[in-house]
Scaffold this motif. Sequence first.
Motif, PDB file in Angstrom:
ATOM      1  N   ASP A 198       0.850  -1.201   0.000  1.00  0.00           N
ATOM      2  CA  ASP A 198       0.000   0.000   0.000  1.00  0.00           C
ATOM      3  C   ASP A 198       0.885   1.249   0.000  1.00  0.00           C
ATOM      4  O   ASP A 198       1.624   1.500   0.956  1.00  0.00           O
ATOM      5  CB  ASP A 198      -0.902  -0.015   1.232  1.00  0.00           C
ATOM      6  N   ILE A 199       0.816   2.028  -1.071  1.00  0.00           N
ATOM      7  CA  ILE A 199       1.640   3.243  -1.173  1.00  0.00           C
ATOM      8  C   ILE A 199       0.785   4.508  -1.129  1.00  0.00           C
ATOM      9  O   ILE A 199       1.247   5.573  -1.524  1.00  0.00           O
ATOM     10  CB  ILE A 199       2.481   3.222  -2.464  1.00  0.00           C
ATOM     11  N   SER A 200      -0.442   4.381  -0.648  1.00  0.00           N
ATOM     12  CA  SER A 200      -1.302   5.558  -0.542  1.00  0.00           C
ATOM     13  C   SER A 200      -0.773   6.497   0.531  1.00  0.00           C
ATOM     14  O   SER A 200      -0.271   6.062   1.567  1.00  0.00           O
ATOM     15  CB  SER A 200      -2.734   5.127  -0.205  1.00  0.00           C
ATOM     16  N   GLY A 201      -0.880   7.796   0.268  1.00  0.00           N
ATOM     17  CA  GLY A 201      -0.459   8.790   1.243  1.00  0.00           C
ATOM     18  C   GLY A 201       1.014   9.109   1.229  1.00  0.00           C
ATOM     19  O   GLY A 201       1.483   9.909   2.047  1.00  0.00           O
ATOM     20  N   LEU A 202       1.797   8.516   0.329  1.00  0.00           N
ATOM     21  CA  LEU A 202       3.228   8.812   0.274  1.00  0.00           C
ATOM     22  C   LEU A 202       3.472  10.152  -0.405  1.00  0.00           C
ATOM     23  O   LEU A 202       2.728  10.561  -1.301  1.00  0.00           O
ATOM     24  CB  LEU A 202       3.972   7.707  -0.488  1.00  0.00           C
ATOM     25  N   GLY A 203       4.527  10.825   0.021  1.00  0.00           N
ATOM     26  CA  GLY A 203       4.891  12.109  -0.570  1.00  0.00           C
ATOM     27  C   GLY A 203       5.657  11.928  -1.869  1.00  0.00           C
ATOM     28  O   GLY A 203       6.063  10.828  -2.241  1.00  0.00           O
ATOM     29  N   PRO A 204       5.889  13.031  -2.591  1.00  0.00           N
ATOM     30  CA  PRO A 204       6.596  12.947  -3.885  1.00  0.00           C
ATOM     31  C   PRO A 204       8.010  12.409  -3.762  1.00  0.00           C
ATOM     32  O   PRO A 204       8.471  11.671  -4.629  1.00  0.00           O
ATOM     33  CB  PRO A 204       6.575  14.394  -4.394  1.00  0.00           C
ATOM     34  N   PHE A 205       8.732  12.779  -2.705  1.00  0.00           N
ATOM     35  CA  PHE A 205      10.100  12.298  -2.537  1.00  0.00           C
ATOM     36  C   PHE A 205      10.116  10.786  -2.272  1.00  0.00           C
ATOM     37  O   PHE A 205      10.993  10.066  -2.761  1.00  0.00           O
ATOM     38  CB  PHE A 205      10.789  13.039  -1.392  1.00  0.00           C
ATOM     39  N   GLU A 206       9.135  10.314  -1.499  1.00  0.00           N
ATOM     40  CA  GLU A 206       9.056   8.887  -1.221  1.00  0.00           C
ATOM     41  C   GLU A 206       8.684   8.097  -2.478  1.00  0.00           C
ATOM     42  O   GLU A 206       9.212   7.005  -2.721  1.00  0.00           O
ATOM     43  CB  GLU A 206       8.038   8.638  -0.106  1.00  0.00           C
ATOM     44  N   LEU A 207       7.801   8.660  -3.291  1.00  0.00           N
ATOM     45  CA  LEU A 207       7.439   7.996  -4.537  1.00  0.00           C
ATOM     46  C   LEU A 207       8.616   7.958  -5.509  1.00  0.00           C
ATOM     47  O   LEU A 207       8.797   6.976  -6.241  1.00  0.00           O
ATOM     48  CB  LEU A 207       6.239   8.707  -5.175  1.00  0.00           C
ATOM     49  N   ASP A 208       9.418   9.018  -5.521  1.00  0.00           N
ATOM     50  CA  ASP A 208      10.618   9.019  -6.367  1.00  0.00           C
ATOM     51  C   ASP A 208      11.609   7.963  -5.905  1.00  0.00           C
ATOM     52  O   ASP A 208      12.237   7.278  -6.719  1.00  0.00           O
ATOM     53  CB  ASP A 208      11.275  10.405  -6.343  1.00  0.00           C
ATOM     54  N   ALA A 209      11.760   7.832  -4.591  1.00  0.00           N
ATOM     55  CA  ALA A 209      12.663   6.810  -4.055  1.00  0.00           C
ATOM     56  C   ALA A 209      12.177   5.405  -4.428  1.00  0.00           C
ATOM     57  O   ALA A 209      12.974   4.538  -4.797  1.00  0.00           O
ATOM     58  CB  ALA A 209      12.765   6.948  -2.540  1.00  0.00           C
ATOM     59  N   LEU A 210      10.867   5.209  -4.359  1.00  0.00           N
ATOM     60  CA  LEU A 210      10.308   3.913  -4.740  1.00  0.00           C
ATOM     61  C   LEU A 210      10.522   3.643  -6.221  1.00  0.00           C
ATOM     62  O   LEU A 210      10.821   2.508  -6.620  1.00  0.00           O
ATOM     63  CB  LEU A 210       8.815   3.875  -4.402  1.00  0.00           C
ATOM     64  N   GLN A 211      10.405   4.679  -7.045  1.00  0.00           N
ATOM     65  CA  GLN A 211      10.631   4.520  -8.479  1.00  0.00           C
ATOM     66  C   GLN A 211      12.074   4.110  -8.767  1.00  0.00           C
ATOM     67  O   GLN A 211      12.339   3.273  -9.634  1.00  0.00           O
ATOM     68  CB  GLN A 211      10.307   5.832  -9.204  1.00  0.00           C
ATOM     69  N   ASP A 212      13.009   4.695  -8.020  1.00  0.00           N
ATOM     70  CA  ASP A 212      14.418   4.319  -8.184  1.00  0.00           C
ATOM     71  C   ASP A 212      14.637   2.858  -7.825  1.00  0.00           C
ATOM     72  O   ASP A 212      15.388   2.150  -8.514  1.00  0.00           O
ATOM     73  CB  ASP A 212      15.310   5.210  -7.311  1.00  0.00           C
ATOM     74  N   TRP A 213      14.012   2.394  -6.756  1.00  0.00           N
ATOM     75  CA  TRP A 213      14.121   0.985  -6.378  1.00  0.00           C
ATOM     76  C   TRP A 213      13.545   0.092  -7.474  1.00  0.00           C
ATOM     77  O   TRP A 213      14.112  -0.957  -7.801  1.00  0.00           O
ATOM     78  CB  TRP A 213      13.378   0.727  -5.067  1.00  0.00           C
ATOM     79  N   GLU A 214      12.417   0.508  -8.040  1.00  0.00           N
ATOM     80  CA  GLU A 214      11.793  -0.312  -9.081  1.00  0.00           C
ATOM     81  C   GLU A 214      12.694  -0.406 -10.309  1.00  0.00           C
ATOM     82  O   GLU A 214      12.846  -1.484 -10.897  1.00  0.00           O
ATOM     83  CB  GLU A 214      10.431   0.272  -9.462  1.00  0.00           C
ATOM     84  N   TYR A 215      13.300   0.714 -10.716  1.00  0.00           N
ATOM     85  CA  TYR A 215      14.217   0.689 -11.860  1.00  0.00           C
ATOM     86  C   TYR A 215      15.399  -0.232 -11.585  1.00  0.00           C
ATOM     87  O   TYR A 215      15.864  -0.959 -12.469  1.00  0.00           O
ATOM     88  CB  TYR A 215      14.711   2.100 -12.161  1.00  0.00           C
ATOM     89  N   LYS A 216      15.896  -0.191 -10.355  1.00  0.00           N
ATOM     90  CA  LYS A 216      17.029  -1.041  -9.980  1.00  0.00           C
ATOM     91  C   LYS A 216      16.658  -2.513 -10.091  1.00  0.00           C
ATOM     92  O   LYS A 216      17.424  -3.320 -10.632  1.00  0.00           O
ATOM     93  CB  LYS A 216      17.475  -0.709  -8.552  1.00  0.00           C
ATOM     94  N   PHE A 217      15.473  -2.867  -9.585  1.00  0.00           N
ATOM     95  CA  PHE A 217      15.055  -4.267  -9.630  1.00  0.00           C
ATOM     96  C   PHE A 217      14.790  -4.711 -11.064  1.00  0.00           C
ATOM     97  O   PHE A 217      15.107  -5.844 -11.444  1.00  0.00           O
ATOM     98  CB  PHE A 217      13.801  -4.448  -8.773  1.00  0.00           C
TER      99      PHE A 217
END
Length: 213
Positions: free
Chosen positions: A135-154
């Motif tokens: 569940d990623i609801s309520g996350l801020g823009p910086f947290e979503l960017d960090a998650l995107q970086d993790w996804e690209y890495k994986f």
Amino acid sequence: MALQLWETLKEAITVYTGLSPATFFTVVALILAIYYVVSGFFGPSDTYERPRSLEEVQPLPPPVQIGEVTEEELKQYDGSDSTKPLLMAIKGQIYDVTQSRMFYGPGGPYALFAGKDASRALAKMSFEEKDLTGDISGLGPFELDALQDWEYKFMSKYVKVGTIKQTVPVTDASPSGGAEPTTSSHDDKPTVDGPEKPAVKEDNPSGAEAASE
């Protein structure tokens, strides 16, 4: 000169060891032979390093596609069973992270992420149990960017082997059922308009009476 040295050496061997030169060199040869034989058993450490090298060279099994599974089924691949691949999910996409067992396997720094969709925890870089969810609801823009970086890495490093099954409860039927009575109540309005038309027709007789007069 050399003969004098040899004669001196033989005399020294006889004086200091009590052995003849031939016996002395025979004993020395035997000692050297015994040393090399014993060192062959105990000296080199190749016998201890070979198993490690074999383990390192042994290739990992190829990733196996598991298809669509539930979050409960994904927990089976948390590394506790060494015969199963080590899996982890980000944003509902499951990746095989077996090659990074030292990080995501038991005892690793990110072991608690294995067998789960840890999207929220990765976005917040949190190790709390409540954040080990997709569940990623309520996350801020910086947290979503960090998650995107993790996804690209994986996506670039690991093989995607499946997805998490999304179970959405069907709750739209009850509201639609409740909406039908409201539409039927609006349909009753034309029945109200119906009696008004005869009221208009009643004016025609009055007009006829006026004509007759």
